[in-house]
Design an enzyme around this catalytic site. Structure first.
Site, PDB file in Angstrom:
ATOM      1  N   ASP A  12       0.868  -1.182   0.000  1.00 13.46           N
ATOM      2  CA  ASP A  12       0.000   0.000   0.000  1.00 13.46           C
ATOM      3  C   ASP A  12       0.904   1.231   0.000  1.00 13.46           C
ATOM      4  O   ASP A  12       2.112   1.137   0.227  1.00 13.46           O
ATOM      5  CB  ASP A  12      -0.880  -0.019   1.262  1.00 13.46           C
ATOM      6  CG  ASP A  12      -1.769   1.216   1.369  1.00 13.46           C
ATOM      7  OD1 ASP A  12      -2.277   1.686   0.337  1.00 13.46           O
ATOM      8  OD2 ASP A  12      -1.945   1.733   2.488  1.00 13.46           O
ATOM      9  N   SER A  13       0.306   2.387  -0.188  1.00 14.58           N
ATOM     10  CA  SER A  13       1.050   3.637  -0.105  1.00 14.58           C
ATOM     11  C   SER A  13       1.548   3.871   1.325  1.00 14.58           C
ATOM     12  O   SER A  13       2.482   4.635   1.535  1.00 14.58           O
ATOM     13  CB  SER A  13       0.136   4.792  -0.497  1.00 14.58           C
ATOM     14  OG  SER A  13      -1.029   4.766   0.305  1.00 14.58           O
ATOM     15  N   CYS A  75      -4.095  -1.076  -2.265  1.00 13.25           N
ATOM     16  CA  CYS A  75      -4.239   0.384  -2.339  1.00 13.25           C
ATOM     17  C   CYS A  75      -5.110   0.657  -3.553  1.00 13.25           C
ATOM     18  O   CYS A  75      -4.803   0.198  -4.664  1.00 13.25           O
ATOM     19  CB  CYS A  75      -2.864   1.015  -2.517  1.00 13.25           C
ATOM     20  SG  CYS A  75      -2.907   2.789  -2.835  1.00 13.25           S
ATOM     21  N   GLU A 156      -6.015   8.639   9.943  1.00 10.33           N
ATOM     22  CA  GLU A 156      -4.625   8.455  10.393  1.00 10.33           C
ATOM     23  C   GLU A 156      -4.325   9.268  11.641  1.00 10.33           C
ATOM     24  O   GLU A 156      -3.495   8.889  12.459  1.00 10.33           O
ATOM     25  CB  GLU A 156      -3.652   8.853   9.285  1.00 10.33           C
ATOM     26  CG  GLU A 156      -3.478   7.722   8.326  1.00 10.33           C
ATOM     27  CD  GLU A 156      -2.502   8.035   7.226  1.00 10.33           C
ATOM     28  OE1 GLU A 156      -1.690   8.953   7.363  1.00 10.33           O
ATOM     29  OE2 GLU A 156      -2.588   7.335   6.198  1.00 10.33           O
ATOM     30  N   CYS A 188     -11.201   2.960  -0.439  1.00 12.08           N
ATOM     31  CA  CYS A 188      -9.920   3.436   0.089  1.00 12.08           C
ATOM     32  C   CYS A 188      -9.573   2.540   1.268  1.00 12.08           C
ATOM     33  O   CYS A 188     -10.462   2.165   2.054  1.00 12.08           O
ATOM     34  CB  CYS A 188     -10.036   4.895   0.525  1.00 12.08           C
ATOM     35  SG  CYS A 188      -8.544   5.526   1.301  1.00 12.08           S
ATOM     36  N   HIS A 190      -8.361   2.977   4.072  1.00 10.06           N
ATOM     37  CA  HIS A 190      -8.610   3.439   5.436  1.00 10.06           C
ATOM     38  C   HIS A 190     -10.080   3.311   5.876  1.00 10.06           C
ATOM     39  O   HIS A 190     -10.366   3.346   7.061  1.00 10.06           O
ATOM     40  CB  HIS A 190      -8.238   4.917   5.567  1.00 10.06           C
ATOM     41  CG  HIS A 190      -6.788   5.215   5.398  1.00 10.06           C
ATOM     42  ND1 HIS A 190      -6.051   4.745   4.348  1.00 10.06           N
ATOM     43  CD2 HIS A 190      -5.944   5.958   6.163  1.00 10.06           C
ATOM     44  CE1 HIS A 190      -4.806   5.185   4.457  1.00 10.06           C
ATOM     45  NE2 HIS A 190      -4.718   5.927   5.556  1.00 10.06           N
TER      46      HIS A 190
END
Ligand code: DGL
Length: 269
Positions: A12-13, A75, A156, A188, A190
């Site tokens: 993932d990023s 991602c 985050e 996404c 998250h």
């Protein structure tokens, strides 16, 4: 040729893709995971396709060097713009999986859905990849996409399940684009962490589709069909980041329920 004992590579990023790693380890506890978070280049959501393709290629080679039987692009942004590079890097050495196709496939099982909403980063939405794939597989459906760039950094920073996050989520979900949807794809890494708040907003009237779970099912299916499911986990999971900070390690705990230690591996030094 791949073998059962090889690990599953996931990237993932950053550390948000740990939601996918978590869904995979829950469903397939016998699998060993090698995770790479490209924290040096985070966020991908604002980067050019060319840059993301370059990063994705480097990370795929790293995971292949770690002897992975599969490379999961955990991602949405990288799946949208760099999956071809990952496929090319994998060749016959590993099975490439993206986060988009499994959730689009899931839609086929939702009989009552007519209009699908997608929320994601700016880069993912700019490619319209979800709409293209949804219409290709399910031409009878309507699809609408909304960029929700505040959500990933908000999560985050630990803002979820509180008044501030609910206010931001509500104001995005109230946008005209998402009017009259029957299903919403959380496109996404998250967003599984705010699934409950999204469900609260819709009060059960909209089906929420989480790509992490759909990806774990796709991984299971692929490994089963290729007789590559491990029967017994040998060795520990490994977690790498391209730039280590204490804060990344702490945030990682939000996304992955076990105590994990991130190791720094700068592939571009
Ligand atoms: N991992 C990204 C995604 O799923 C979100 C974070 C970023 O922009 O890098 O699209």
């Amino acid at each position: 040729m791949q073998s059962k004992k090889q690990a599953i590579g996931i990237f993932d990023s950053g550390i948000g893709g740990l939601t996918v790693a978590n869904a995979i380890q829950k469903l397939l506890p016998n699998e060993r995971i090698v995770y790479f978070g490209d924290t040096a280049h985070l966020p991908y959501g604002d980067k050019s396709a060319k840059a993301i393709q370059h990063y994705a290629k480097g990370i795929s080679h790293f995971l292949l060097g770690k002897d992975c039987k599969m490379v999961v692009v955990a991602c949405n942004t990288a799946s949208a713009v760099a999956f071809n590079e990952v496929k090319k890097a994998c060749g016959r050495l590993a099975i490439p999986i993206n986060v988009i196709d499994p959730v689009v496939k899931e839609l086929g099982k939702q009989q009552t859905v007519k209009k699908v909403g997608v929320i994601a980063t700016k880069r993912t939405v700019s490619t319209r990849v979800y709409t293209k794939r949804i219409l290709k597989s399910h031409p009878e459906l309507l699809s609408t996409e909304l960029a929700t760039p505040l959500l990933a950094p908000m999560i985050e920073e630990g803002f979820f399940n509180n008044k501030i996050s609910q206010t931001i989520i509500n104001s995005y979900l109230a946008k005209k684009n998402l009017d009259n949807i029957d299903a919403l794809i959380l496109a996404c890494t998250h967003y599984p962490l705010i699934q409950k708040e999204i469900e609260n907003y819709y009060k059960g009237k909209v089906q929420i589709l989480d790509s992490a779970h759909a990806v774990a099912l796709a991984v299971q299916q692929e490994l089963t069909s290729k007789k590559l499911l491990s029967d017994n986990r040998e060795g520990e999971h490994e977690f790498y980041v391209s730039d280590f900070t204490e804060s990344f390690e702490q945030t990682a705990r939000i996304f992955f329920p076990e105590e994990i230690h991130l190791r720094e591996m700068n592939l571009w030094a």
